[in-house]
Write a protein that holds these residues in place. Structure first.
Motif, PDB file in Angstrom:
ATOM      1  N   UNK A  45       0.822  -1.221   0.000  1.00 15.13           N
ATOM      2  CA  UNK A  45       0.000   0.000   0.000  1.00 15.13           C
ATOM      3  C   UNK A  45       0.849   1.261   0.000  1.00 15.13           C
ATOM      4  N   UNK A  46       2.049   1.182   0.574  1.00 20.23           N
ATOM      5  CA  UNK A  46       2.899   2.362   0.738  1.00 20.23           C
ATOM      6  C   UNK A  46       4.264   2.224   0.074  1.00 20.23           C
ATOM      7  N   UNK A  47       4.416   1.263  -0.796  1.00 21.02           N
ATOM      8  CA  UNK A  47       5.735   0.957  -1.370  1.00 21.02           C
ATOM      9  C   UNK A  47       6.459   2.219  -1.849  1.00 21.02           C
ATOM     10  N   UNK A  48       7.682   2.386  -1.315  1.00 18.69           N
ATOM     11  CA  UNK A  48       8.535   3.493  -1.728  1.00 18.69           C
ATOM     12  C   UNK A  48       8.314   4.799  -0.980  1.00 18.69           C
ATOM     13  N   UNK A  49       7.276   4.878  -0.152  1.00 16.29           N
ATOM     14  CA  UNK A  49       7.024   6.118   0.598  1.00 16.29           C
ATOM     15  C   UNK A  49       7.974   6.207   1.789  1.00 16.29           C
ATOM     16  N   UNK A  50       8.367   7.421   2.171  1.00 21.39           N
ATOM     17  CA  UNK A  50       9.251   7.598   3.319  1.00 21.39           C
ATOM     18  C   UNK A  50       8.613   7.047   4.609  1.00 21.39           C
ATOM     19  N   UNK A  51       9.428   6.318   5.361  1.00 14.89           N
ATOM     20  CA  UNK A  51       8.979   5.630   6.563  1.00 14.89           C
ATOM     21  C   UNK A  51       9.969   5.876   7.687  1.00 14.89           C
ATOM     22  N   UNK A  52       9.465   6.097   8.883  1.00 18.53           N
ATOM     23  CA  UNK A  52      10.316   6.243  10.064  1.00 18.53           C
ATOM     24  C   UNK A  52      10.186   4.998  10.926  1.00 18.53           C
ATOM     25  N   UNK A  53      11.283   4.537  11.464  1.00 19.76           N
ATOM     26  CA  UNK A  53      11.287   3.464  12.444  1.00 19.76           C
ATOM     27  C   UNK A  53      11.640   4.111  13.762  1.00 19.76           C
ATOM     28  N   UNK A  54      10.759   3.938  14.742  1.00 18.41           N
ATOM     29  CA  UNK A  54      10.974   4.506  16.073  1.00 18.41           C
ATOM     30  C   UNK A  54      11.117   3.377  17.078  1.00 18.41           C
ATOM     31  N   UNK A  55      11.845   3.646  18.160  1.00 22.90           N
ATOM     32  CA  UNK A  55      12.064   2.612  19.161  1.00 22.90           C
ATOM     33  C   UNK A  55      11.838   3.171  20.564  1.00 22.90           C
ATOM     34  N   UNK A  56      11.232   2.342  21.396  1.00 24.16           N
ATOM     35  CA  UNK A  56      11.052   2.617  22.825  1.00 24.16           C
ATOM     36  C   UNK A  56      11.907   1.615  23.568  1.00 24.16           C
TER      37      UNK A  56
END
Length: 173
Positions: free
Chosen positions: A160-171
């Protein structure tokens, strides 16, 4: 025994109860989820979201790789959204959530995330990661408010979002 089995059945917060999905939630589940604004930023929820999808979700809550909770109003027990943890063998636990549009902007998402993270902390479950589209500032704010920090900027591989900018966040607890 997995961390999933150590999580509480219900989690109480000031205004919410996080609890297992029930058949009685299906009407609210479909009403809240069948909205493109709600589903577009998710990785896998189908659109349109129909009763059969809701029934399948409720039936699959016993699977071991996912521990979902309904985000319910403490007073009425009505569904506002869904939150859950995903367990993997090869990477940290993942967090996912969505909230019905009529409940946006009222602090319910950070309250639900905080409640789930408190339960995770109580069983020593950390780190937890979340993936969010870079064009979803509301979800980024929720995650940052609840102690997540960006650890990676990448692009989505989800269809659905292929190639869109994505952030990975961590707790880290």
């Amino acid at each position: 025994m997995s961390s999933r089995t150590h999580l509480p059945e219900t989690i109480d917060t000031q205004r919410l109860v996080l609890r297992a999905p029930r058949v009685s939630d299906i009407d609210d589940l479909v009403a809240e989820a069948n909205n493109w604004k709600v589903l577009e930023p998710t990785a896998s929820l189908p659109f349109p979201y129909e009763e059969g999808h809701g029934r399948a979700f409720v039936a699959k809550t016993a699977r071991t790789s996912h521990h979902p909770y309904v985000i319910a109003d403490r007073q009425t027990d009505r569904l506002k959204g869904v939150i859950g943890l995903y367990f993997f063998d090869d990477r940290p636990t993942g967090l996912g959530y969505w909230l019905g549009e009529s409940h946006w902007g009222q602090g319910f998402a950070p309250e639900a995330v905080d409640g789930l993270l408190a339960a995770a902390r109580s069983i020593g479950l950390a780190p937890i990661r979340a993936r969010v589209l870079a064009h979803n500032p509301g979800s980024i704010r929720v995650l940052e408010k609840t102690g997540f920090a960006v650890i990676e900027e990448t692009t989505s591989v989800v269809e659905r979002h292929r190639g869109k900018p994505l952030l990975v966040l961590e707790w880290r607890g």
